[in-house]
Each structure stands twice: as C-alpha cells, then as structure tokens.
Design an enzyme around this catalytic site. Structure first.
Site, short mmCIF file in Angstrom:
data_model
loop_
_atom_site.label_atom_id
_atom_site.label_comp_id
_atom_site.label_asym_id
_atom_site.label_seq_id
_atom_site.Cartn_x
_atom_site.Cartn_y
_atom_site.Cartn_z
N CYS A 63 0.62 -16.31 5.08
CA CYS A 63 0.27 -16.20 3.66
C CYS A 63 -1.20 -15.91 3.44
CB CYS A 63 0.67 -17.47 2.91
SG CYS A 63 0.60 -17.24 1.12
N VAL A 65 -2.82 -15.12 0.59
CA VAL A 65 -3.45 -15.75 -0.58
C VAL A 65 -3.63 -17.26 -0.38
CG1 VAL A 65 -1.32 -16.14 -1.90
CG2 VAL A 65 -3.49 -15.78 -3.10
N ASN A 150 7.98 -16.45 -5.94
CA ASN A 150 7.82 -15.93 -4.58
C ASN A 150 8.99 -15.05 -4.15
OD1 ASN A 150 6.12 -15.86 -2.27
ND2 ASN A 150 7.55 -17.18 -1.19
N CYS A 182 -0.35 -8.74 0.70
CA CYS A 182 0.58 -9.86 0.73
C CYS A 182 1.70 -9.52 1.71
CB CYS A 182 1.16 -10.10 -0.67
SG CYS A 182 2.48 -11.33 -0.74
N VAL A 183 1.93 -10.39 2.70
CA VAL A 183 3.01 -10.09 3.65
C VAL A 183 4.39 -10.28 3.02
CG1 VAL A 183 1.71 -10.58 5.74
CG2 VAL A 183 2.91 -12.42 4.59
#
Length: 234
Positions: A63, A65, A150, A182-183
């Site tokens: 993550c 962020v 999410n 963002c992954v």
C-alpha cells in the site's frame, strides 16, 4: 498487488527461465482514509512475520498511500523495520515498498517532472504528491479520482485511464506519467496505450514494485508489457 504483480511475473516467465510463487498476508482496510491506513500499517510487522514462515526471497509492502500518509521518508523506516522482523524469525528477506519503489523507479528512468493519476480522495492525494516532491521529484500535475471504497478502487476500469491522461493540461512539461499511484487500482492494460499516446515513459506502483523486487533478487528487469521501467534497460 495480488493481480498485476503476478501478471507481470508470468509475462516475464515467457522470456526468462526463472519461475515464481506468490504469497500474501493481508492487513485489514475497507475505506481509504488516513485513520484506517494508520491502523493497517500497524499490522504490517505481523504480516512480515507470517510471510517469513514461507521463507520467501523478497517481500513487497503493497500500500503506497499507507506508507506515504505516515510522514515523509517513512518507506525507509518501514522497510528496515520489516526486514528486521524477518531477520528475527530466522528467514531474512529483503523488503521493498511500493512507495519507495515508485520514487526509485521515477529516478531510475531519469524523470524529474511527472504527472500522476491516483484513486484517492484529494487530501490523501495531496499527501502522496507532497511525499514524492520531498523525494526530489517535481509533480507538475495530478488527478485524484476520489474513490474512497477500497473494493471500488480495484474495480476501476483501466480503459478510462487514457482519457484521464489526455485531459491533463501540462503533459508537454513532464518527463513521465505515473498512471496509477496505487497497486490496488488496475492499470496494466493501459500502460502501452498511454505510452504510445503521449510518447513518454509510463510507470505505475505495481510496475515499480515488480522492478524493485527483481532488482532485490538480482534478476534481469525485462518484462513484456511492463512499460519503460521494465524494458530491461534499468
């Protein structure tokens, strides 16, 4: 992390002899808020310990962020702490983070000025932008898609990304585009399209993390479909 990084590694297997297995431990997080991200990061040490039981060769903290919301430069502290957790289990493994990998990937291709697309709400996106700027990269323009759920981030259609990039006003001023900071937000199918569209390098958090993992393993970084960073030149 659990879709695009394995996809890139499978793509690499088509041209290279190495074979990979993928293991994951999950930290809980439903809504992408600073409070939930902080709680999530607090669970990262336990995840590193759990993955150590598989004696993996490299670990990636997914993550971006979560790392960047914890304060400037935090990826270095996190990576060192999680690596130490693996040492203490008796199965030491190098640890990379999507946050650190993205910064390192931008610098590796020689980009000094970038445009960024992120799924986060604007305040979190601003934290990401400030973090990257603090690492010496000029973020000229950014787009926050303002998706807080999410699972909705994961469901975002990558076919929308070329249009989002096309709407940017300062592409002529940048050296590269971060198509997904963002992954969790899928972007891989759009990378080659946007590279052709703008004639500049395009990278993502997932591509950068894969690149950092391959470097940690001392393996060739050429991956078909991985854009400029995974061309094998870096």
């Amino acid at each position: 992390m659990e879709t695009e990084i394995p996809a890139l590694l499978r793509s690499r297997e088509a041209i290279s002899p190495e074979r990979f297995t993928f293991h994951s431990a999950r930290m809980r997080m439903k809504h992408v808020t600073k409070e939930e991200l902080s709680r999530m990061d607090g669970a990262s040490d336990a995840c590193a310990v759990e993955l150590s039981d598989a004696a993996v060769d490299v670990m990636g903290y997914a993550c971006l962020v979560a790392i960047m919301s914890m304060g400037k430069g935090y990826h270095r502290e996190s990576q060192a702490r999680l690596h130490q957790a693996t040492v203490e289990t008796g199965n030491p493994a190098p640890v990379v983070s999507s946050a650190g990998a993205l910064v390192d990937g931008i610098k590796a291709i020689g980009a000094k000025r970038v445009a960024i697309v992120a799924p986060y709400m604007k305040p979190l996106t601003e934290l990401v932008v400030d973090y990257i700027r603090a690492e010496g990269v000029d973020v000229v323009e950014w787009r926050a898609l303002e998706i807080s759920d999410n699972l909705a981030v994961a469901a975002h259609d990558p076919a929308r990304l070329p249009g989002i990039v096309a709407s940017m006003e300062h592409l002529a001023e940048v050296d590269a585009v971060v198509l997904s900071a963002c992954v969790q937000m899928p972007s891989l199918p759009a990378v080659s399209i946007v590279e052709a569209q703008i004639g500049k390098p395009v990278l993502t958090a997932a591509i950068s993390t894969t690149w950092a993992m391959l470097r940690a393993l001392d393996l060739d970084t050429r991956v078909p479909g991985g854009g400029t960073l995974l061309s094998g030149a870096f």
